[in-house]
Design a protein around this motif. Structure first.
Motif, PDB file in Angstrom:
ATOM      1  N   SER A   1      -8.399   3.770   9.365  1.00 15.73           N
ATOM      2  CA  SER A   1      -6.987   4.137   8.840  1.00 15.73           C
ATOM      3  C   SER A   1      -7.010   3.411   7.551  1.00 15.73           C
ATOM      4  O   SER A   1      -7.604   2.266   7.362  1.00 15.73           O
ATOM      5  N   ASN A   2      -6.180   3.808   6.741  1.00 14.15           N
ATOM      6  CA  ASN A   2      -5.917   3.204   5.486  1.00 14.15           C
ATOM      7  C   ASN A   2      -4.276   2.828   5.367  1.00 14.15           C
ATOM      8  O   ASN A   2      -3.493   4.154   5.250  1.00 14.15           O
ATOM      9  N   PRO A   3      -3.923   1.719   5.828  1.00 12.85           N
ATOM     10  CA  PRO A   3      -4.547   0.506   5.858  1.00 12.85           C
ATOM     11  C   PRO A   3      -4.917   0.238   7.310  1.00 12.85           C
ATOM     12  O   PRO A   3      -4.595   1.159   8.213  1.00 12.85           O
ATOM     13  N   THR A   4      -5.728  -0.623   7.636  1.00 10.68           N
ATOM     14  CA  THR A   4      -6.383  -0.855   8.996  1.00 10.68           C
ATOM     15  C   THR A   4      -5.224  -1.318  10.050  1.00 10.68           C
ATOM     16  O   THR A   4      -4.390  -1.999   9.108  1.00 10.68           O
ATOM     17  N   ASN A   5      -5.337  -1.115  11.202  1.00 13.19           N
ATOM     18  CA  ASN A   5      -4.145  -1.508  11.956  1.00 13.19           C
ATOM     19  C   ASN A   5      -4.719  -2.008  13.429  1.00 13.19           C
ATOM     20  O   ASN A   5      -6.118  -1.536  13.733  1.00 13.19           O
TER      21      ASN A   5
ATOM     22  N   TRP B   1       0.801  -1.154  -0.060  1.00  8.37           N
ATOM     23  CA  TRP B   1      -0.094  -0.070  -0.030  1.00  8.37           C
ATOM     24  C   TRP B   1       0.862   1.188  -0.023  1.00  8.37           C
ATOM     25  O   TRP B   1       0.167   2.463  -0.243  1.00  8.37           O
TER      26      TRP B   1
ATOM     27  N   VAL C   1      -0.165  -3.087  11.118  1.00  6.95           N
ATOM     28  CA  VAL C   1      -1.001  -3.144  10.317  1.00  6.95           C
ATOM     29  C   VAL C   1      -1.832  -4.512  10.052  1.00  6.95           C
ATOM     30  O   VAL C   1      -1.073  -5.423  10.426  1.00  6.95           O
TER      31      VAL C   1
ATOM     32  N   ILE D   1     -10.117   0.687  12.146  1.00  6.78           N
ATOM     33  CA  ILE D   1     -10.757   0.338  10.719  1.00  6.78           C
ATOM     34  C   ILE D   1     -10.738   1.542   9.896  1.00  6.78           C
ATOM     35  O   ILE D   1     -11.112   1.285   8.553  1.00  6.78           O
TER      36      ILE D   1
END
Length: 152
Positions: free
Chosen positions: A139-143, A40, A115, A137
């Protein structure tokens, strides 16, 4: 004959504070790991290491005069920001030694984020006594956030 873990060969593995001449080697470890494992991240660069670790305490792992890993710690909030091991040196106990260094540097329980897609990192931290305390959930990516659950 089974291969012994590098970390058990204490005479050849040392941990020390980052020195100015270490930046290039650490930046390559960080870049290589991100290219392999963080799809990502768009256009990762060597300069990303200095930006990511700015203002943090960085500890370096050296095996037979080769830099093989590092950890960066934000001391004020007991947050382990980065822990990366050079490709080919994973699963040798180096990450555990760097993690123990970070634990010794903090007064509060150590926290970190992983992540969600990085299952091997999650398993590592869980084996080391960390417990998941949050799942983000948005955030991008989820962590997920982990906190050290060991008695310090």
């Amino acid at each position: 004959m089974a291969r012994r873990k590098i970390a058990s060969q204490n005479n050849n593995l040392i941990l020390r504070a980052m020195q100015p001449g270490d930046t290039d080697a650490l930046a390559h470890i960080y870049l290589d790991a991100r290219i392999l494992n963080f799809p990502w991240v768009k256009s990762p660069k060597l300069a990303d290491f200095e930006l990511a670790s700015f203002g943090e305490v960085v500890q370096v792992a050296i095996f037979d005069d080769e830099i093989v890993g590092f950890a960066s710690l934000s001391e004020w909030d007991s947050f382990l920001h980065l822990l990366f091991i050079k490709v080919g040196f994973q699963r040798q106990g180096i990450g555990t030694l760097l993690l123990n260094w970070a634990r010794q540097m903090t007064k509060a329980p150590l926290e970190l984020k992983v992540v969600t897609a990085n299952i091997s990192a999650q398993h590592f931290y869980e084996r080391e006594g960390f417990k998941m305390v949050a799942h983000t959930i948005l955030s991008n990516p989820t962590n997920v956030t982990y906190r050290d659950d060991r008695d310090s």
